[in-house]
Design a protein around this motif. Structure first.
Motif, PDB file in Angstrom:
ATOM      1  N   VAL A  38       0.845  -1.193   0.000  1.00  0.00           N
ATOM      2  CA  VAL A  38       0.000   0.000   0.000  1.00  0.00           C
ATOM      3  C   VAL A  38       0.884   1.249   0.000  1.00  0.00           C
ATOM      4  O   VAL A  38       2.093   1.178   0.210  1.00  0.00           O
ATOM      5  CB  VAL A  38      -0.947   0.028   1.226  1.00  0.00           C
ATOM      6  CG1 VAL A  38      -1.897  -1.151   1.194  1.00  0.00           C
ATOM      7  CG2 VAL A  38      -0.184   0.057   2.536  1.00  0.00           C
ATOM      8  N   HIS A  39       0.271   2.412  -0.214  1.00  0.00           N
ATOM      9  CA  HIS A  39       0.988   3.677  -0.140  1.00  0.00           C
ATOM     10  C   HIS A  39       1.359   3.943   1.310  1.00  0.00           C
ATOM     11  O   HIS A  39       0.638   3.552   2.221  1.00  0.00           O
ATOM     12  CB  HIS A  39       0.099   4.805  -0.693  1.00  0.00           C
ATOM     13  CG  HIS A  39       0.841   6.074  -0.925  1.00  0.00           C
ATOM     14  ND1 HIS A  39       0.872   7.082   0.008  1.00  0.00           N
ATOM     15  CD2 HIS A  39       1.588   6.497  -1.975  1.00  0.00           C
ATOM     16  CE1 HIS A  39       1.593   8.085  -0.456  1.00  0.00           C
ATOM     17  NE2 HIS A  39       2.039   7.754  -1.655  1.00  0.00           N
ATOM     18  N   TRP A  40       2.465   4.620   1.550  1.00  0.00           N
ATOM     19  CA  TRP A  40       2.951   4.814   2.920  1.00  0.00           C
ATOM     20  C   TRP A  40       2.002   5.633   3.785  1.00  0.00           C
ATOM     21  O   TRP A  40       2.036   5.539   5.010  1.00  0.00           O
ATOM     22  CB  TRP A  40       4.354   5.420   2.927  1.00  0.00           C
ATOM     23  CG  TRP A  40       4.452   6.781   2.311  1.00  0.00           C
ATOM     24  CD1 TRP A  40       4.700   7.063   1.003  1.00  0.00           C
ATOM     25  CD2 TRP A  40       4.309   8.035   2.972  1.00  0.00           C
ATOM     26  NE1 TRP A  40       4.711   8.419   0.808  1.00  0.00           N
ATOM     27  CE2 TRP A  40       4.482   9.038   2.005  1.00  0.00           C
ATOM     28  CE3 TRP A  40       4.059   8.414   4.291  1.00  0.00           C
ATOM     29  CZ2 TRP A  40       4.403  10.389   2.306  1.00  0.00           C
ATOM     30  CZ3 TRP A  40       3.984   9.759   4.595  1.00  0.00           C
ATOM     31  CH2 TRP A  40       4.159  10.729   3.601  1.00  0.00           C
ATOM     32  N   THR A  41       1.122   6.416   3.198  1.00  0.00           N
ATOM     33  CA  THR A  41       0.161   7.183   3.995  1.00  0.00           C
ATOM     34  C   THR A  41      -0.999   6.315   4.489  1.00  0.00           C
ATOM     35  O   THR A  41      -1.731   6.724   5.380  1.00  0.00           O
ATOM     36  CB  THR A  41      -0.414   8.361   3.185  1.00  0.00           C
ATOM     37  OG1 THR A  41      -1.025   7.853   1.997  1.00  0.00           O
ATOM     38  CG2 THR A  41       0.660   9.354   2.818  1.00  0.00           C
ATOM     39  N   ARG A  42      -1.165   5.150   3.921  1.00  0.00           N
ATOM     40  CA  ARG A  42      -2.266   4.261   4.298  1.00  0.00           C
ATOM     41  C   ARG A  42      -1.992   3.518   5.609  1.00  0.00           C
ATOM     42  O   ARG A  42      -2.915   3.154   6.330  1.00  0.00           O
ATOM     43  CB  ARG A  42      -2.507   3.272   3.155  1.00  0.00           C
ATOM     44  CG  ARG A  42      -3.635   2.326   3.364  1.00  0.00           C
ATOM     45  CD  ARG A  42      -4.987   2.994   3.178  1.00  0.00           C
ATOM     46  NE  ARG A  42      -6.040   2.075   3.535  1.00  0.00           N
ATOM     47  CZ  ARG A  42      -6.885   2.253   4.534  1.00  0.00           C
ATOM     48  NH1 ARG A  42      -6.824   3.330   5.266  1.00  0.00           N
ATOM     49  NH2 ARG A  42      -7.792   1.346   4.807  1.00  0.00           N
ATOM     50  N   VAL A  43      -0.731   3.311   5.942  1.00  0.00           N
ATOM     51  CA  VAL A  43      -0.363   2.505   7.114  1.00  0.00           C
ATOM     52  C   VAL A  43      -0.874   3.113   8.423  1.00  0.00           C
ATOM     53  O   VAL A  43      -1.481   2.396   9.232  1.00  0.00           O
ATOM     54  CB  VAL A  43       1.162   2.265   7.141  1.00  0.00           C
ATOM     55  CG1 VAL A  43       1.572   1.521   8.388  1.00  0.00           C
ATOM     56  CG2 VAL A  43       1.590   1.497   5.906  1.00  0.00           C
ATOM     57  N   PRO A  44      -0.693   4.426   8.696  1.00  0.00           N
ATOM     58  CA  PRO A  44      -1.257   4.977   9.934  1.00  0.00           C
ATOM     59  C   PRO A  44      -2.782   4.880   9.995  1.00  0.00           C
ATOM     60  O   PRO A  44      -3.354   4.703  11.082  1.00  0.00           O
ATOM     61  CB  PRO A  44      -0.817   6.443   9.921  1.00  0.00           C
ATOM     62  CG  PRO A  44       0.317   6.514   8.987  1.00  0.00           C
ATOM     63  CD  PRO A  44       0.120   5.415   7.994  1.00  0.00           C
ATOM     64  N   GLN A  94      -6.984  -4.206  -6.372  1.00  0.00           N
ATOM     65  CA  GLN A  94      -5.732  -4.797  -5.909  1.00  0.00           C
ATOM     66  C   GLN A  94      -4.802  -3.716  -5.374  1.00  0.00           C
ATOM     67  O   GLN A  94      -4.879  -2.552  -5.768  1.00  0.00           O
ATOM     68  CB  GLN A  94      -5.051  -5.542  -7.051  1.00  0.00           C
ATOM     69  CG  GLN A  94      -5.788  -6.781  -7.469  1.00  0.00           C
ATOM     70  CD  GLN A  94      -5.005  -7.561  -8.510  1.00  0.00           C
ATOM     71  OE1 GLN A  94      -3.862  -7.255  -8.791  1.00  0.00           O
ATOM     72  NE2 GLN A  94      -5.640  -8.566  -9.070  1.00  0.00           N
ATOM     73  N   ARG A  95      -3.917  -4.103  -4.499  1.00  0.00           N
ATOM     74  CA  ARG A  95      -2.966  -3.160  -3.910  1.00  0.00           C
ATOM     75  C   ARG A  95      -1.955  -2.736  -4.966  1.00  0.00           C
ATOM     76  O   ARG A  95      -1.359  -3.562  -5.651  1.00  0.00           O
ATOM     77  CB  ARG A  95      -2.277  -3.783  -2.708  1.00  0.00           C
ATOM     78  CG  ARG A  95      -3.286  -4.024  -1.586  1.00  0.00           C
ATOM     79  CD  ARG A  95      -2.648  -4.577  -0.354  1.00  0.00           C
ATOM     80  NE  ARG A  95      -3.655  -4.719   0.698  1.00  0.00           N
ATOM     81  CZ  ARG A  95      -3.421  -5.264   1.862  1.00  0.00           C
ATOM     82  NH1 ARG A  95      -2.220  -5.722   2.156  1.00  0.00           N
ATOM     83  NH2 ARG A  95      -4.377  -5.348   2.755  1.00  0.00           N
ATOM     84  N   ALA A  96      -1.753  -1.423  -5.050  1.00  0.00           N
ATOM     85  CA  ALA A  96      -0.978  -0.854  -6.147  1.00  0.00           C
ATOM     86  C   ALA A  96       0.532  -1.024  -5.992  1.00  0.00           C
ATOM     87  O   ALA A  96       1.257  -1.005  -6.981  1.00  0.00           O
ATOM     88  CB  ALA A  96      -1.298   0.632  -6.285  1.00  0.00           C
TER      89      ALA A  96
END
Length: 192
Positions: A38-44, A94-96
């Motif tokens: 996922v994009h790094w902003t999605r993790v938080p 799907q996850r990009a």
């Protein structure tokens, strides 16, 4: 010129095991994002939704900036995603960024000493435990006196975030307490 299947590639990556697989390693946000695809902003956001376990490490400024994530939770989420993808039950697209996973697994496997999720502390906490100024723990880690590792991030240059092992800092502080009776050059540690 073979066909490159993302599902086959992911299955091969699942077979690759982390060193010390029985430990729940602390990983950084960019590392978690790459492992999740996922994009790094999605993790938080995933952590705020309760999908991933996270710990925010203490800071001297009061602004808690360093977060570490549970490797076990990240892997469990990835396995759930792969199961849904294989079964055709994936509700969302799907996850990009799934292509970043294999590279990050290789980078994490190259790390010599992993730090447990519940053992990870910030530089400020490490300095507090050992009774030293906050600029000393990075030097002590470079000299091999305590265990630390740099969180990987390839977004805009290298990461400056270090996490330390609480256990190694407590052992160092205990060693310093034992040696305090002996004469040494320099000032004594203030927190011992």
């Amino acid at each position: 010129m073979g066909f490159k299947s993302p599902i086959l590639q992911c299955n091969l990556e699942i077979d690759a095991k982390m060193k010390n697989a029985n430990q729940n390693h602390a990983i950084g946000p960019y590392e978690a994002a790459c492992l999740l695809g996922v994009h790094w902003t999605r993790v938080p956001k995933m952590a705020a939704d309760g999908i991933l376990k996270t710990r925010t490490l203490k800071s001297s400024t009061g602004r808690n900036r360093i977060r570490v994530y549970s490797f076990d939770d990240v892997e469990a989420n990835w396995l759930d995603y792969m199961h849904l993808l294989r079964e055709g039950q994936l509700i969302r697209r799907q996850r990009a960024h799934a292509d970043l996973r294999s590279g990050m697994l290789n980078d994490l496997n190259a790390i010599e000493q992993h730090i447990d999720f519940y053992d990870a502390i910030s530089v400020y906490e490490a300095a507090e435990i050992m009774g030293v100024w906050y600029s000393f723990p990075p030097r002590m880690a470079a000299n091999g006196e305590i265990v630390a590792r740099r969180l990987l991030s390839y977004r805009e240059g290298g990461s400056r975030s270090l996490i330390y092992s609480r256990r190694s800092c407590e052992e160092n502080a205990e060693r310093a307490r034992r040696l305090q009776g002996e004469t040494h050059a320099g000032r004594p540690r203030h927190g011992l």
